[in-house]
Scaffold this motif. Structure first.
Motif, PDB file in Angstrom:
ATOM      1  N   THR A 161       0.831  -1.211   0.000  1.00 50.15           N
ATOM      2  CA  THR A 161       0.000   0.000   0.000  1.00 50.15           C
ATOM      3  C   THR A 161       0.864   1.259   0.000  1.00 50.15           C
ATOM      4  OG1 THR A 161      -1.789  -1.147   1.161  1.00 50.15           O
ATOM      5  CG2 THR A 161      -1.806   1.253   1.227  1.00 50.15           C
ATOM      6  N   TYR A 162       1.850   1.283   0.855  1.00 50.85           N
ATOM      7  CA  TYR A 162       2.709   2.474   0.915  1.00 50.85           C
ATOM      8  C   TYR A 162       3.441   2.681  -0.400  1.00 50.85           C
ATOM      9  CZ  TYR A 162       6.855   5.283   1.811  1.00 50.85           C
ATOM     10  OH  TYR A 162       7.847   6.218   1.726  1.00 50.85           O
ATOM     11  N   ARG A 163       3.993   1.603  -0.925  1.00 53.82           N
ATOM     12  CA  ARG A 163       4.726   1.726  -2.185  1.00 53.82           C
ATOM     13  C   ARG A 163       3.797   2.198  -3.305  1.00 53.82           C
ATOM     14  NH1 ARG A 163       7.936  -3.432  -4.288  1.00 53.82           N
ATOM     15  NH2 ARG A 163       8.898  -3.111  -2.247  1.00 53.82           N
ATOM     16  N   GLY A 164       2.549   1.668  -3.306  1.00 53.20           N
ATOM     17  CA  GLY A 164       1.600   2.072  -4.339  1.00 53.20           C
ATOM     18  C   GLY A 164       1.276   3.554  -4.270  1.00 53.20           C
ATOM     19  N   HIS A 165       0.999   4.070  -3.070  1.00 59.14           N
ATOM     20  CA  HIS A 165       0.714   5.498  -2.928  1.00 59.14           C
ATOM     21  C   HIS A 165       1.959   6.330  -3.227  1.00 59.14           C
ATOM     22  CE1 HIS A 165      -3.406   5.819  -1.323  1.00 59.14           C
ATOM     23  NE2 HIS A 165      -3.200   4.577  -0.910  1.00 59.14           N
ATOM     24  N   GLN A 166       3.109   5.795  -2.884  1.00 60.62           N
ATOM     25  CA  GLN A 166       4.353   6.511  -3.190  1.00 60.62           C
ATOM     26  C   GLN A 166       4.506   6.687  -4.703  1.00 60.62           C
ATOM     27  OE1 GLN A 166       8.013   4.399  -2.259  1.00 60.62           O
ATOM     28  NE2 GLN A 166       8.836   6.219  -1.263  1.00 60.62           N
ATOM     29  N   GLU A 167       4.170   5.633  -5.451  1.00 59.93           N
ATOM     30  CA  GLU A 167       4.269   5.724  -6.909  1.00 59.93           C
ATOM     31  C   GLU A 167       3.247   6.708  -7.470  1.00 59.93           C
ATOM     32  OE1 GLU A 167       3.782   1.729  -8.187  1.00 59.93           O
ATOM     33  OE2 GLU A 167       5.797   1.089  -7.561  1.00 59.93           O
ATOM     34  N   LEU A 168       2.026   6.699  -6.910  1.00 58.13           N
ATOM     35  CA  LEU A 168       1.002   7.644  -7.375  1.00 58.13           C
ATOM     36  C   LEU A 168       1.419   9.073  -7.087  1.00 58.13           C
ATOM     37  CD1 LEU A 168      -2.267   5.787  -6.231  1.00 58.13           C
ATOM     38  CD2 LEU A 168      -1.339   5.931  -8.543  1.00 58.13           C
ATOM     39  N   LEU A 169       1.938   9.291  -5.905  1.00 63.68           N
ATOM     40  CA  LEU A 169       2.369  10.645  -5.542  1.00 63.68           C
ATOM     41  C   LEU A 169       3.596  11.073  -6.335  1.00 63.68           C
ATOM     42  CD1 LEU A 169       1.749  10.398  -1.733  1.00 63.68           C
ATOM     43  CD2 LEU A 169       0.883  12.237  -3.173  1.00 63.68           C
ATOM     44  N   ARG A 170       4.458  10.123  -6.638  1.00 65.35           N
ATOM     45  CA  ARG A 170       5.645  10.466  -7.428  1.00 65.35           C
ATOM     46  C   ARG A 170       5.231  10.937  -8.814  1.00 65.35           C
ATOM     47  NH1 ARG A 170       8.462   5.841  -7.044  1.00 65.35           N
ATOM     48  NH2 ARG A 170       9.408   6.502  -5.083  1.00 65.35           N
ATOM     49  N   ALA A 171       4.199  10.303  -9.376  1.00 61.61           N
ATOM     50  CA  ALA A 171       3.707  10.737 -10.690  1.00 61.61           C
ATOM     51  C   ALA A 171       3.174  12.163 -10.612  1.00 61.61           C
ATOM     52  CB  ALA A 171       2.601   9.790 -11.164  1.00 61.61           C
ATOM     53  N   VAL A 172       2.548  12.506  -9.482  1.00 62.79           N
ATOM     54  CA  VAL A 172       2.037  13.866  -9.288  1.00 62.79           C
ATOM     55  C   VAL A 172       3.188  14.861  -9.183  1.00 62.79           C
ATOM     56  CG1 VAL A 172       0.860  15.363  -7.633  1.00 62.79           C
ATOM     57  CG2 VAL A 172      -0.136  13.158  -8.236  1.00 62.79           C
ATOM     58  N   THR A 173       4.192  14.516  -8.403  1.00 62.33           N
ATOM     59  CA  THR A 173       5.289  15.461  -8.157  1.00 62.33           C
ATOM     60  C   THR A 173       6.179  15.639  -9.380  1.00 62.33           C
ATOM     61  OG1 THR A 173       6.650  13.671  -7.253  1.00 62.33           O
ATOM     62  CG2 THR A 173       5.325  14.936  -5.701  1.00 62.33           C
ATOM     63  N   LEU A 174       6.134  14.679 -10.315  1.00 61.81           N
ATOM     64  CA  LEU A 174       6.971  14.812 -11.513  1.00 61.81           C
ATOM     65  C   LEU A 174       6.292  15.629 -12.608  1.00 61.81           C
ATOM     66  CD1 LEU A 174       8.468  11.195 -11.813  1.00 61.81           C
ATOM     67  CD2 LEU A 174       9.631  13.298 -11.084  1.00 61.81           C
ATOM     68  N   SER A 175       5.011  15.995 -12.367  1.00 58.93           N
ATOM     69  CA  SER A 175       4.320  16.795 -13.377  1.00 58.93           C
ATOM     70  C   SER A 175       4.877  18.213 -13.368  1.00 58.93           C
ATOM     71  CB  SER A 175       2.815  16.828 -13.080  1.00 58.93           C
ATOM     72  OG  SER A 175       2.576  17.555 -11.890  1.00 58.93           O
ATOM     73  N   ASN A 176       4.608  18.929 -14.418  1.00 59.42           N
ATOM     74  CA  ASN A 176       5.127  20.296 -14.539  1.00 59.42           C
ATOM     75  C   ASN A 176       4.291  21.310 -13.770  1.00 59.42           C
ATOM     76  OD1 ASN A 176       7.207  19.510 -16.245  1.00 59.42           O
ATOM     77  ND2 ASN A 176       5.863  19.541 -18.049  1.00 59.42           N
ATOM     78  N   ARG A 177       3.136  20.862 -13.240  1.00 58.67           N
ATOM     79  CA  ARG A 177       2.269  21.785 -12.530  1.00 58.67           C
ATOM     80  C   ARG A 177       2.730  21.976 -11.097  1.00 58.67           C
ATOM     81  NH1 ARG A 177      -3.238  18.886 -14.302  1.00 58.67           N
ATOM     82  NH2 ARG A 177      -1.797  17.118 -14.249  1.00 58.67           N
ATOM     83  N   ASP A 178       2.114  22.913 -10.398  1.00 61.92           N
ATOM     84  CA  ASP A 178       2.461  23.228  -9.020  1.00 61.92           C
ATOM     85  C   ASP A 178       2.337  21.965  -8.170  1.00 61.92           C
ATOM     86  OD1 ASP A 178       2.373  24.008  -6.299  1.00 61.92           O
ATOM     87  OD2 ASP A 178       1.856  26.042  -6.885  1.00 61.92           O
ATOM     88  N   VAL A 179       3.463  21.499  -7.624  1.00 60.96           N
ATOM     89  CA  VAL A 179       3.495  20.241  -6.893  1.00 60.96           C
ATOM     90  C   VAL A 179       2.578  20.284  -5.679  1.00 60.96           C
ATOM     91  CG1 VAL A 179       4.948  18.728  -5.485  1.00 60.96           C
ATOM     92  CG2 VAL A 179       5.782  19.562  -7.696  1.00 60.96           C
ATOM     93  N   GLU A 180       2.644  21.366  -4.910  1.00 60.15           N
ATOM     94  CA  GLU A 180       1.850  21.424  -3.679  1.00 60.15           C
ATOM     95  C   GLU A 180       0.350  21.431  -3.980  1.00 60.15           C
ATOM     96  OE1 GLU A 180       3.154  23.350  -0.049  1.00 60.15           O
ATOM     97  OE2 GLU A 180       4.662  24.408  -1.230  1.00 60.15           O
TER      98      GLU A 180
END
Length: 842
Positions: free
Chosen positions: A274-293
């Motif tokens: 579960t943690y690894r899965g959410h980590q991957e989902l969040l990593r995809a968010v943080t790698l986007s060009n949009r405002d990370v926060e």
């Protein structure tokens, strides 16, 4: 000290000698620990099938140099980790024997590669040697010999894995057993810690096992989320995270994180990741060009929205039909369906599904669960089925999507024709949990449309067998007019047609139908009033009622779409699982198996005579003898089946009758398989006396039945023992079930500890109940009690029943030598409870 990560394959590679020191506890893993390990093995096998490079950390193994360790001889003492190490080696033995049945080459392959040192002899031949208590059983396991009469739990562990291999082996998948072997050898990671001669091995062991509380997956996810919110962290926490956390609590948050992952990934989600899965989902968010926060905050807002859906599922207090069906699902414990329900609530919230569409979809889900329950279909695949379905749901006709997604024949959602047959013939009382059985009967009662002031959720409303489980001579005489009374009773007693709901279960008991009619006729339940209109109650009436209930059931729980053929007319899976789970040194009968699966002894015998089923030779006739028509399926097999049974620890007398104490009854098989309908039957009887009943009346009833059944000498001996127990301050509790019973008990707060339980025919030792009570959760203590009781003449409780309810004839209590042993056991039991309480400071 040297520490490195390893696998079982690496740990036992080469000519190893791993010795478990004598001061170590004997092997003590039981079904709970074995089941937890098997779940990890299954999970890793699925990952391997998907070609994912994952592994599972199993724990540590601490080794110290053995007395004969030298550059030319690799000998090590197992300071810590012997339980998991022994279990894995036993699992390898089971894998070897299972595969060798098809190809004998597997025996030498696994033996020489992993289990033995081929060119050594004596104790040096074995790569692992457990303590002396377990050594012979382990050697028998490695050598492929019958266990015989053993005091070791290694035999049970071996039988557990053989049973699980039967259930996991898919004839359509030639690689599934190979994957299990690969997981055991390569994907269960261990930390190998080698202690030098001058190190304090026990101090190292202590530090390994006292490392503090590990962070939960929710903790890890939260930390990872707020690591990406350097400026908006406090705001997001106060506005979104904290309210969500308060709404669900710790357990609910853990559930939410896994469900959120399922909603995103379907059946690819894994709870342990579960943690690894959410980590991957969040990593995809943080790698986007949009405002990370902003993106991370949006992620948390989505979690908070889904938290509200989960809270509604867990606490549906609304008046809508959606909430009413959620309450049913909660009582059912339909947790596997939660992802689909969350998706439906999400679609409804987004305006993509109407309330009627959601209710219709819920109705199909309920039907799927109920029809599978009544059909006796295993629940092991439910989670995966609903996880897969979750990804298929969109805003386009979601109810149809649910029905279509659950309808393939391979999912075993029975057709109307099969559903009617299951209701008529299946032993419904063994299927599912008691709460689920009551829910089915409640739905059927509600279908009559009579609005009586009867609270069907009241815990005092229980399931009543109209034809009683313990029939009197009058009942058997009545059944005898329609055929073999014992056979008819076995076939009918647990079917749905014979079951109803009642608040008078203890009063009704095994009284005659004429007297039961009076109670049922006064009931506020329509189904009871319908039963009361009959003049008699036998096969014709039970089956006719089953057919009437089936018509109601078909209306309540709709069928799948175009089910088509669902395979053979009889699903023998439960029978195969029961035989695979038979502990070493036990046997069962055709009738017991028939009662368990809702069949007849004749078709059970016919199936076993033509099918390759593990332990089929341990199925005997009612007198404990091998069936006259028994033949090995292999024409070249010329073994004497009696010799085989003796070698496997089954005791036979001069007439080749098996020891009745080693017989596994239908109830014990159901307990062994954890069929919830059979769980805690004795426990329910023990807690039946709630302080508002007439204890004197129940005591009088017990001794009246005992005297009538076994005579004044036996009744007097039991009465004298109870007086002795009360004289030393003990309490006695009398059961309210149809079969009168009593038990000397110790009360510890709200908890009850029974030592033995007296029935009118037997004295039962409730090991299964004691297993849930400290300090008797320790198998060594339970085994000590078993050994003490076995000192009584005529008492022989088998080791194989240390997790069940073995018994001996109550007539033995009239023997002074037996009476003295039971008194000594009661004294010992009380002393153990007192000593534990003092040690705990209670």
């Amino acid at each position: 000290m040297k520490a490195n990560e390893t696998t079982l394959r690496k740990l036992i590679d080469g000519e190893q000698e791993l010795l478990v020191p004598l001061y170590q506890r004997p092997y003590s893993w039981e079904r709970e620990q074995l089941t937890a390990l098997w779940k990890d093995i299954e999970l890793q096998a699925e990952q391997l099938e998907r070609r994912r490079d994952n592994s599972h950390f199993l724990g540590s193994v601490v080794l110290a140099p053995g007395p004969d360790n030298s550059p030319g001889r690799s000998q090590w003492l197992v300071v810590d980790g012997q339980q998991r190490l022994t279990t894995l080696m036993v699992a390898l033995c089971a894998l070897r024997d299972y595969q060798a049945a098809e190809d004998p080459l597997h025996r030498d392959r696994i033996n020489e590669t992993h289990l033995i040192n081929k060119f050594q002899s004596g104790d040096r031949r074995y790569r692992l040697l457990p303590t002396q208590v377990d050594r012979q059983a382990f050697i028998d396991c490695v050598e492929g010999q019958p266990f015989g009469e053993t005091q070791s739990r290694i035999a049970n562990a071996y039988q557990f894995f053989r049973g699980k291999l039967v259930t996991v082996d898919d004839p359509a998948d030639p690689h599934d057993i190979k994957r299990v072997e690969s997981v055991v050898l390569n994907r269960l990671n261990l930390v190998q810690i080698v202690v030098e001669d001058d190190d304090n091995a026990f101090r190292i062991f202590e530090s390994i096992n006292n490392t503090g509380m590990r962070l939960s997956q929710v903790d890890l996810i939260r930390n990872y989320v707020f690591m990406h919110l350097p400026t908006r962290g406090q705001y997001v926490y106060d506005v979104h995270w904290l309210p969500m956390q308060k709404l669900l609590g710790t357990k609910g948050m853990d559930q939410l994180m896994y469900l959120a992952l399922i909603l995103d990934r379907g059946d690819e989600a894994q709870y342990n990741d579960t943690y690894r899965g959410h980590q991957e989902l969040l990593r995809a968010v943080t790698l986007s060009n949009r405002d990370v926060e902003v993106q991370v905050e949006s992620y948390v807002k989505d979690l908070a929205r889904r938290a509200r859906y989960l809270h509604r599922i867990l606490e549906p207090d609304g008046e809508s039909e959606i909430d009413a069906r959620l309450r049913f699902l909660n009582e059912w414990k339909g947790i596997p369906a939660y992802p689909v329900i969350m998706r439906l609530l999400e679609l409804h919230d987004n305006g993509e599904a109407t309330e009627d569409e959601v209710v219709e979809a819920q109705r199909y889900i309920e039907s799927f669960l109920v029809r599978r329950l009544i059909g006796g279909v295993a629940t092991s695949s439910l989670s995966r089925i609903f996880m897969r379905l979750t990804r298929e749901l969109t805003g386009e006709r979601p109810a149809d999507a649910v029905r279509t997604g659950l309808s393939p024949a391979r999912l075993y959602w029975s057709s109307d024709e099969q559903f009617r047959a299951d209701i008529r013939n299946r032993a419904f009382y063994w299927q599912g949990r008691t709460a689920q059985q009551k829910l089915v009967l409640r739905r059927l009662e509600e279908s009559y449309g009579i609005k009586e002031a009867v609270d069907l959720s009241d815990k005092k409303i229980t399931i009543e067998h109209v034809l009683p489980q313990s029939p009197t001579a009058d009942w058997l005489e009545q059944l005898g007019t329609e055929g073999d009374a014992a056979r008819l009773h076995r076939e009918l007693v647990h079917t749905l047609g014979n079951l109803t709901l009642s608040g008078y279960n203890s009063e009704l008991g095994n009284m005659s139908f004429a007297r039961k009619r009076d109670f049922l006729g006064r009931s506020g339940l329509a189904m009871n009033q319908e039963i009361a209109r009959h003049e008699r109650w036998g096969r014709r009436e039970i089956q006719a009622r089953a057919d009437r209930l089936a018509e109601r059931a078909v209306e309540i729980w709709p069928s799948p779409i175009d089910v088509g053929p669902v395979g053979p007319s009889r699903d023998w899976t439960l029978l195969h699982e029961a035989l695979a789970a038979l502990p070493a040194g036990t046997w069962t009968t055709y009738g017991d198996l028939a009662e368990l699966i809702g069949s007849h002894a004749v078709p059970v015998g016919a199936h076993l005579s033509k099918s390759q089923v593990l332990n089929a030779h341990r199925v005997l006739n009612a007198s404990g003898q091998v069936s006259k028509g028994f033949r090995w399926l292999d024409d070249d097999d010329d073994r004497d089946v009696h010799d085989v049974l003796r070698a496997e620890g089954v005791k036979l007398d001069e007439a080749n009758r098996a020891d009745p104490a080693q017989r596994m009854t239908a109830r014990e098989l159901a307990e062994l398989l954890d069929l919830p309908g059979a769980l805690n039957l004795s426990e329910a009887e023990l807690t039946a006396d709630d302080g508002h009943t007439n204890v004197g009346e129940h005591e009088e009833r017990f001794f009246q039945q005992l005297g009538d059944e076994r005579g004044p000498q036996t009744a007097g001996a039991v009465s004298r023992l109870l007086d002795w127990w009360r004289g030393r301050g003990g309490e006695v509790q009398f059961g309210r079930a149809a079969s009168a019973s009593c038990a000397p008990i110790i009360k510890r707060g709200t908890e009850i500890l029974p030592i033995v339980r007296f029935y009118t025919k037997t004295v039962e030792v409730p090991f299964r109940t004691l297993k849930q009570r400290v300090p008797f959760d320790d198998p060594i203590l339970r085994d000590e009690l078993r050994r003490m009781l076995n000192q009584a003449p005529g008492v022989e409780l088998p080791m194989a029943k240390l997790e069940l309810y073995p018994s001996f004839d109550v007539d033995l209590m009239a023997d002074e030598a037996v009476w003295d042993v039971v008194v000594a056991c009661l004294d010992w039991f009380a002393a153990r409870v007192t000593a534990h309480a003092e040690a705990a400071g209670d």
